[in-house]
Design a protein around this motif. Sequence first.
Motif, PDB file in Angstrom:
ATOM      1  N   GLU A   1       0.717  -1.101  -0.103  1.00 45.38           N
ATOM      2  CA  GLU A   1      -0.108   0.083   0.057  1.00 45.38           C
ATOM      3  C   GLU A   1       0.875   1.138   0.025  1.00 45.38           C
ATOM      4  O   GLU A   1       0.711   2.383  -0.546  1.00 45.38           O
ATOM      5  CB  GLU A   1      -1.028  -0.170   1.162  1.00 45.38           C
ATOM      6  N   LEU A   2       1.986   1.372   1.021  1.00 46.84           N
ATOM      7  CA  LEU A   2       2.646   2.473   1.047  1.00 46.84           C
ATOM      8  C   LEU A   2       3.430   2.627  -0.341  1.00 46.84           C
ATOM      9  O   LEU A   2       3.578   3.590  -0.684  1.00 46.84           O
ATOM     10  CB  LEU A   2       3.831   2.330   2.119  1.00 46.84           C
ATOM     11  N   LYS A   3       3.854   1.834  -1.070  1.00 45.40           N
ATOM     12  CA  LYS A   3       4.564   1.683  -2.438  1.00 45.40           C
ATOM     13  C   LYS A   3       3.642   2.313  -3.535  1.00 45.40           C
ATOM     14  O   LYS A   3       3.878   3.286  -4.194  1.00 45.40           O
ATOM     15  CB  LYS A   3       5.317   0.387  -2.871  1.00 45.40           C
ATOM     16  N   HIS A   4       2.245   1.872  -3.407  1.00 49.99           N
ATOM     17  CA  HIS A   4       1.397   2.342  -4.360  1.00 49.99           C
ATOM     18  C   HIS A   4       0.871   3.688  -4.086  1.00 49.99           C
ATOM     19  O   HIS A   4       0.724   4.513  -5.228  1.00 49.99           O
ATOM     20  CB  HIS A   4       0.030   1.322  -4.176  1.00 49.99           C
ATOM     21  N   PHE A   5       0.901   4.025  -2.794  1.00 45.61           N
ATOM     22  CA  PHE A   5       0.622   5.361  -2.716  1.00 45.61           C
ATOM     23  C   PHE A   5       1.672   6.254  -3.006  1.00 45.61           C
ATOM     24  O   PHE A   5       1.302   7.484  -3.554  1.00 45.61           O
ATOM     25  CB  PHE A   5       0.364   5.543  -0.981  1.00 45.61           C
ATOM     26  N   TRP A   6       3.056   6.040  -2.754  1.00 47.61           N
ATOM     27  CA  TRP A   6       4.197   6.908  -3.060  1.00 47.61           C
ATOM     28  C   TRP A   6       4.062   6.961  -4.449  1.00 47.61           C
ATOM     29  O   TRP A   6       4.183   8.130  -5.166  1.00 47.61           O
ATOM     30  CB  TRP A   6       5.352   6.143  -2.612  1.00 47.61           C
ATOM     31  N   ASP A   7       3.740   5.848  -5.220  1.00 49.13           N
ATOM     32  CA  ASP A   7       3.787   5.876  -6.671  1.00 49.13           C
ATOM     33  C   ASP A   7       2.728   6.623  -7.465  1.00 49.13           C
ATOM     34  O   ASP A   7       2.667   7.327  -8.612  1.00 49.13           O
ATOM     35  CB  ASP A   7       3.842   4.613  -7.289  1.00 49.13           C
ATOM     36  N   LYS A   8       1.573   6.685  -6.812  1.00 59.51           N
ATOM     37  CA  LYS A   8       0.032   6.848  -7.686  1.00 59.51           C
ATOM     38  C   LYS A   8      -0.441   8.174  -6.952  1.00 59.51           C
ATOM     39  O   LYS A   8      -1.477   8.830  -7.465  1.00 59.51           O
ATOM     40  CB  LYS A   8      -0.901   5.947  -7.571  1.00 59.51           C
ATOM     41  N   CYS A   9      -0.096   8.828  -5.840  1.00 57.87           N
ATOM     42  CA  CYS A   9      -0.826   9.717  -5.201  1.00 57.87           C
ATOM     43  C   CYS A   9      -0.880  11.081  -6.120  1.00 57.87           C
ATOM     44  O   CYS A   9      -2.024  11.956  -6.044  1.00 57.87           O
ATOM     45  CB  CYS A   9      -0.252  10.221  -3.694  1.00 57.87           C
ATOM     46  N   GLY A  10       0.135  11.122  -6.870  1.00 58.97           N
ATOM     47  CA  GLY A  10       0.242  12.285  -7.794  1.00 58.97           C
ATOM     48  C   GLY A  10      -0.590  12.193  -8.930  1.00 58.97           C
ATOM     49  O   GLY A  10      -0.830  13.102  -9.768  1.00 58.97           O
ATOM     50  N   ASP A  11      -1.171  10.943  -9.219  1.00 55.85           N
ATOM     51  CA  ASP A  11      -1.990  10.649 -10.374  1.00 55.85           C
ATOM     52  C   ASP A  11      -3.511  10.993  -9.822  1.00 55.85           C
ATOM     53  O   ASP A  11      -4.382  10.708 -10.675  1.00 55.85           O
ATOM     54  CB  ASP A  11      -1.759   9.422 -10.762  1.00 55.85           C
TER      55      ASP A  11
ATOM     56  N   THR B   1      -4.741  20.161   3.935  1.00 59.72           N
ATOM     57  CA  THR B   1      -4.586  19.796   2.617  1.00 59.72           C
ATOM     58  C   THR B   1      -4.070  18.505   2.401  1.00 59.72           C
ATOM     59  O   THR B   1      -4.567  17.826   1.670  1.00 59.72           O
ATOM     60  CB  THR B   1      -3.389  20.846   1.936  1.00 59.72           C
ATOM     61  N   PRO B   2      -3.056  17.980   3.199  1.00 62.78           N
ATOM     62  CA  PRO B   2      -2.828  16.504   3.330  1.00 62.78           C
ATOM     63  C   PRO B   2      -4.055  15.516   3.526  1.00 62.78           C
ATOM     64  O   PRO B   2      -4.142  14.493   2.660  1.00 62.78           O
ATOM     65  CB  PRO B   2      -1.559  16.354   4.385  1.00 62.78           C
ATOM     66  N   ARG B   3      -4.843  15.831   4.468  1.00 61.06           N
ATOM     67  CA  ARG B   3      -6.008  14.925   4.693  1.00 61.06           C
ATOM     68  C   ARG B   3      -6.882  14.960   3.583  1.00 61.06           C
ATOM     69  O   ARG B   3      -7.496  13.695   3.240  1.00 61.06           O
ATOM     70  CB  ARG B   3      -6.587  15.490   6.045  1.00 61.06           C
ATOM     71  N   ASN B   4      -7.271  16.082   3.089  1.00 63.20           N
ATOM     72  CA  ASN B   4      -7.988  16.278   1.699  1.00 63.20           C
ATOM     73  C   ASN B   4      -7.317  15.515   0.693  1.00 63.20           C
ATOM     74  O   ASN B   4      -8.256  14.653  -0.168  1.00 63.20           O
ATOM     75  CB  ASN B   4      -8.614  17.616   1.430  1.00 63.20           C
ATOM     76  N   ALA B   5      -6.272  15.536   0.507  1.00 61.56           N
ATOM     77  CA  ALA B   5      -5.529  14.786  -0.537  1.00 61.56           C
ATOM     78  C   ALA B   5      -5.479  13.268  -0.399  1.00 61.56           C
ATOM     79  O   ALA B   5      -5.725  12.649  -1.497  1.00 61.56           O
ATOM     80  CB  ALA B   5      -4.177  15.222  -0.735  1.00 61.56           C
ATOM     81  N   VAL B   6      -5.480  12.750   0.682  1.00 59.22           N
ATOM     82  CA  VAL B   6      -5.632  11.299   0.968  1.00 59.22           C
ATOM     83  C   VAL B   6      -7.148  10.895   0.774  1.00 59.22           C
ATOM     84  O   VAL B   6      -7.427   9.932   0.119  1.00 59.22           O
ATOM     85  CB  VAL B   6      -5.167  11.142   2.330  1.00 59.22           C
ATOM     86  N   LEU B   7      -8.175  11.770   1.164  1.00 56.74           N
ATOM     87  CA  LEU B   7      -9.333  11.359   0.875  1.00 56.74           C
ATOM     88  C   LEU B   7      -9.749  11.250  -0.758  1.00 56.74           C
ATOM     89  O   LEU B   7     -10.520  10.370  -0.947  1.00 56.74           O
ATOM     90  CB  LEU B   7     -10.397  12.337   1.863  1.00 56.74           C
ATOM     91  N   ARG B   8      -9.048  12.151  -1.325  1.00 53.08           N
ATOM     92  CA  ARG B   8      -9.538  12.282  -2.769  1.00 53.08           C
ATOM     93  C   ARG B   8      -8.687  11.037  -3.317  1.00 53.08           C
ATOM     94  O   ARG B   8      -9.138  10.351  -4.367  1.00 53.08           O
ATOM     95  CB  ARG B   8      -8.960  13.516  -3.235  1.00 53.08           C
ATOM     96  N   PHE B   9      -7.480  10.586  -3.056  1.00 55.37           N
ATOM     97  CA  PHE B   9      -6.918   9.409  -3.232  1.00 55.37           C
ATOM     98  C   PHE B   9      -7.558   8.277  -3.144  1.00 55.37           C
ATOM     99  O   PHE B   9      -7.609   7.305  -4.180  1.00 55.37           O
ATOM    100  CB  PHE B   9      -5.449   9.180  -2.591  1.00 55.37           C
ATOM    101  N   LEU B  10      -8.290   8.030  -1.979  1.00 54.30           N
ATOM    102  CA  LEU B  10      -8.829   6.919  -1.544  1.00 54.30           C
ATOM    103  C   LEU B  10     -10.171   6.697  -2.481  1.00 54.30           C
ATOM    104  O   LEU B  10     -10.570   5.840  -2.623  1.00 54.30           O
ATOM    105  CB  LEU B  10      -9.286   7.036  -0.126  1.00 54.30           C
ATOM    106  N   GLU B  11     -10.675   7.825  -2.984  1.00 54.33           N
ATOM    107  CA  GLU B  11     -12.002   7.796  -3.669  1.00 54.33           C
ATOM    108  C   GLU B  11     -11.711   7.802  -5.235  1.00 54.33           C
ATOM    109  O   GLU B  11     -12.662   7.724  -6.096  1.00 54.33           O
ATOM    110  CB  GLU B  11     -12.790   8.988  -3.461  1.00 54.33           C
TER     111      GLU B  11
ATOM    112  N   VAL C   1      -5.548  16.356  -6.909  1.00 58.89           N
ATOM    113  CA  VAL C   1      -4.349  16.564  -6.020  1.00 58.89           C
ATOM    114  C   VAL C   1      -3.318  17.010  -6.989  1.00 58.89           C
ATOM    115  O   VAL C   1      -2.687  16.035  -7.800  1.00 58.89           O
ATOM    116  CB  VAL C   1      -4.036  15.128  -5.443  1.00 58.89           C
ATOM    117  N   GLY C   2      -2.832  18.268  -6.730  1.00 60.42           N
ATOM    118  CA  GLY C   2      -1.480  18.636  -7.343  1.00 60.42           C
ATOM    119  C   GLY C   2      -0.212  18.182  -7.006  1.00 60.42           C
ATOM    120  O   GLY C   2       0.010  17.611  -6.206  1.00 60.42           O
ATOM    121  N   GLU C   3       0.671  18.641  -8.055  1.00 60.26           N
ATOM    122  CA  GLU C   3       2.164  17.898  -7.857  1.00 60.26           C
ATOM    123  C   GLU C   3       2.836  18.495  -6.571  1.00 60.26           C
ATOM    124  O   GLU C   3       3.508  17.647  -5.768  1.00 60.26           O
ATOM    125  CB  GLU C   3       3.133  18.556  -8.970  1.00 60.26           C
TER     126      GLU C   3
END
Length: 434
Positions: free
Chosen positions: A237-247, A340-350, A251-253
Motif C-alpha cells: 500500500e505504501l509503495k502504491h501510494f508513493w507512486d500514484k498519489c500524484g495521479d 490539505t494533506p488530509r483532503n488529498a488522502v481522501l481524494r486518493f482513496l476515492e 491533487v496537484g504536484e
Amino acid sequence: MAKLTDREVKALQGKVAESIGGRGDGALLFRRRDSGSIEAYYRYRFNLKTEAIKIGTYGQISLAACRVEANALAALRREHPDLKSHLQQVEADKQAEAQRLALLAQAEAQRGTLKDLLQDYIAHLHDAAVDSAKEIERIINVDFIAAKPDIVAMKARDIEPGHALALLEPIWKRGAKTQYNRARTYLHAAFQYGLVSEYDVSRESKRVFELKHNPVAAVKKQKEGENALERALSDAELKHFWDKCGDTNRVGELTALLLRFIIATGGQRPYRMIVAPWTDYDLEAKVMRTESRKGRAKPRISLTPLTDRALDILRRVQEINGQHPWPWTFTGKDPIVITTPRNAVLRFLEDEASIMDVATGQRVEPFTPRDLRRTAKQIMQRAGIEPHLRDLLQDHNQSGIANKHYANNPDAALPDKWRAIAAYDQALAIILAG
C-alpha cells in the motif's frame, strides 16, 4: 362644601375646595398660582397637620377627572393614613425597580452572543498557538457564522441543543460526514471553553456569557463520520501510494510532493513542516528546522536530517516555489492549510489511483495522514531502530536528562537522528523498489 362647577373653578382667584367622600376623607382643593394656572390637590389631615398631594393642572385635567383621582387617593388613605409617606415610598420603589430593570437590560446587552463566544474561542486557540487554529477558524466562520447568522446572533446562554443541531445539520446533509464530527467537536469545545474560562482572571476578553451547560453535549457524534481506524499501511500500500498519489484527480504536484516528503522524513508532523519558511530548510547542511509551540512559552526547536530522497523532493519544490517565502504554498502569500494533506488522502482513496489490482478491484484501505507517521514508526521498528531513536526522530516527547539536553541544544540530537533516518531510508528504499 358644595360641589364646584367648571365656571367657579375657572373664575377662581385664590383657592376653593369641595368635600370628597364621607367625613374625614379630605377634600379636592383648587388653587390659582401667580402664573395664572389653577392646580388641583387632594387635601387631608394627618397627625393634626394639613397635607396636600398634587393631582395636576386644571384645564389639562378636567374637573371630573380631578374628582376621580381625589376619591382614589381618599380610598388609598384609608389603608395608608400617612398617605404622602406611602406615595413617596411607592415612588421610591418604582425608581428602584426601574433601576434594577435598567441594570438587567444593560447586563443583557453586554452578555455575549454565540458569535462572541466563537470568536473568543478562536482567539484563545491562536493565543495558545494551536496548530490547527487557522483551520478551526475557517470552519467556524464558514459553517457557523456565515451560514447561520440568526443563530450566532443569539445570546450564547440561550443556545439549546436544537440550535446546535441546526448549526451542524447542513454539514451532515451535504455529505461531509467527517467534517460534521469535527465541526461538532469545535462547537462543543467553544462552549466548554466558555464554561471554564469566564471566571479566569488571566482571560483577556471581558465578555460575559453566564453559561450554565454545554448544549452541544446532547447532539450525537456520528460513527459514520469518524476517521478510519488507526492503522499502518502495508508495504504494498505504501509503495502504491508513493507512486500514484500524484495521479489523483484534484491533487496537484505540490501536494503529492508534500505527502512523499512526510514519508521520506520518517513521518514528521505535517503542520510544522508546512508553516516552516524556506529559511528553515538548509539543503546544504541537509537539515530541516521546525518549531513546537505551546501557548506563549518559548518554542522548542527540532532538527530533522534530510536524506537524499528528501532533498530530491525539496529541489523539485524549489523549482515550483523557490521564489516564495514558504516551500509549501499555493499562493505565495500564506502556507497551505493544514487540511490539505488530509483532503488529498481522501481524494486518493476515492479515486481510481487507489486501485492496486485492476482485475480484482482491490484498493488501498482507508487511512489518514496520521497513519503515515504510524507506518514510518513500524518500518523503523522492523529495521531494528531502537525505540528511543524512533521517538527522537519523530520528535515524540522525551523524558529525563536527555530531553533537557536536546531541548536546550537540538544539534546534540542530530547524530542519533542521522543513525535512525539512515536505517529507515534503507528500509524505505527496499519497500519503494517493490
